[in-house]
Design an enzyme around this catalytic site. Structure first.
Site, PDB file in Angstrom:
ATOM      1  CB  CYS A 136      -8.007  13.855 -17.912  1.00 46.88           C
ATOM      2  SG  CYS A 136      -8.117  15.571 -18.339  1.00 46.88           S
ATOM      3  CD  GLU A 173     -10.027  12.761 -14.100  1.00 47.07           C
ATOM      4  OE1 GLU A 173     -11.005  13.419 -13.746  1.00 47.07           O
ATOM      5  OE2 GLU A 173      -8.945  13.286 -14.413  1.00 47.07           O
TER       6      GLU A 173
HETATM    7  C1  LIG Z   1      -8.600  16.436 -12.387  1.00 47.98           C
HETATM    8  C2  LIG Z   1      -9.081  16.870 -13.733  1.00 47.98           C
HETATM    9  N1  LIG Z   1      -9.371  15.937 -14.649  1.00 47.98           N
HETATM   10  C3  LIG Z   1      -9.792  16.313 -15.863  1.00 47.98           C
HETATM   11  C4  LIG Z   1      -9.904  17.641 -16.209  1.00 47.98           C
HETATM   12  C5  LIG Z   1     -10.398  18.045 -17.562  1.00 47.98           C
HETATM   13  N2  LIG Z   1      -9.386  18.446 -18.485  1.00 47.98           N
HETATM   14  C6  LIG Z   1      -8.166  18.819 -18.117  1.00 47.98           C
HETATM   15  S1  LIG Z   1      -7.177  19.169 -19.475  1.00 47.98           S
HETATM   16  C7  LIG Z   1      -8.404  18.770 -20.533  1.00 47.98           C
HETATM   17  C8  LIG Z   1      -8.250  18.817 -21.994  1.00 47.98           C
HETATM   18  C9  LIG Z   1      -7.479  19.919 -22.582  1.00 47.98           C
HETATM   19  O1  LIG Z   1      -7.585  21.153 -22.062  1.00 47.98           O
HETATM   20  C10 LIG Z   1      -9.538  18.394 -19.839  1.00 47.98           C
HETATM   21  C11 LIG Z   1     -10.780  17.991 -20.494  1.00 47.98           C
HETATM   22  C12 LIG Z   1      -9.580  18.609 -15.231  1.00 47.98           C
HETATM   23  N3  LIG Z   1      -9.678  19.931 -15.494  1.00 47.98           N
HETATM   24  N4  LIG Z   1      -9.175  18.187 -14.010  1.00 47.98           N
END
Ligand SMILES: Cc1ncc(C[n+]2csc(CCO)c2C)c(N)n1
Length: 227
Positions: A135, A207
């Site tokens: 993520c 993802e």
């Molecule tokens: C489907 C999906 N995948 C990744 C993220 C990105 N993301 C989510 S939490 C985080 C780190 C801490 O806040 C990051 C980089 C997202 N928003 N949605």
């Protein structure tokens, strides 16, 4: 070879699919249909609520107070900073608070978040980190690439998204997570490393599936609004 370098090689085919996906390229050139982005924002809001829980479980499973403190800080910043981007976007896209609070997860959102929570609750701290790293890593990579497109970071709808995920702060977060996984992987048996790789690849695939789900606005078959 560091464990993350081995993962980096494995994720290449999936990342290539991410970077050429019409949802991602559409944010970059500003042509993405606003309805699709609206759908994504609601699903991502639900995603982040469960994702934040991984940080809470990470704090519980940490073996030193430094790591524990970092997870606690991440829990706070996800709920109060990253999700505030979503709330601001919601206002601009006419998504009411009720709509956000009452939204139902799509099959992919549900499968992805439950897979991560299962890995986090039933596995080691290394397994939890393997589940959450794609993520951070893939968003940072996409954010950086899109921010190179002239004008993309200033786009009236997608600019803030691009600025946020290409920021140095997110870069530092992804780097912290990569280094933590490398540390935790040290000394693990080849069987355990295989397990970490499997979890990492599965959430990397999720993802990609999340972008595709948002692009097609895919809900349950009996709820699908045909395009
Ligand atoms: C489907 C999906 N995948 C990744 C993220 C990105 N993301 C989510 S939490 C985080 C780190 C801490 O806040 C990051 C980089 C997202 N928003 N949605």
């Amino acid at each position: 070879m560091k464990f993350s370098a081995r993962l980096y090689e494995k994720l290449q085919p999936i990342w290539r699919k991410n970077h050429t996906h019409p949802f991602v390229t559409g944010m970059g050139d500003g042509t993405l249909d606003r309805e699709k982005f609206r759908f994504y924002m609601v699903q991502d809001y639900l995603y982040l609520i469960d994702y934040a829980k991984l940080f809470a479980i990470g704090a519980v499973k940490s073996e030193d107070t430094k790591t524990m403190g970092k997870f606690a800080a991440l829990l706070d910043s996800t709920l109060n900073e990253e999700m505030s981007l979503h709330r601001q976007y919601a206002k601009r896209f006419d998504i009411s608070e009720e709509e956000l609070e009452q939204a139902e997860p799509s099959p992919i959102t549900l499968a992805y978040t439950h897979y991560m929570l299962h890995s986090a609750q039933n596995g080691t701290l290394a397994e939890l980190v393997a589940a959450l790293l794609p993520c951070m890593w893939s968003y940072w990579e996409i954010g950086k690439e899109l921010s190179q497109i002239p004008g993309a970071a200033e786009h009236e709808f997608y600019g803030e998204w691009i600025s946020m995920y290409s920021s140095e702060e997110f870069g530092e977060l992804a780097t912290w997570c990569i280094e933590l996984l490398d540390d935790l992987a040290e000394g693990k048996s080849s069987k355990e490393l295989k397990r970490l790789e499997e979890i990492f690849l599965n959430t990397t695939r999720y993802e990609y599936m999340f972008w595709d789900m948002a692009y097609h606005e895919t809900m349950w078959p009996d709820e699908q609004v045909d395009e």
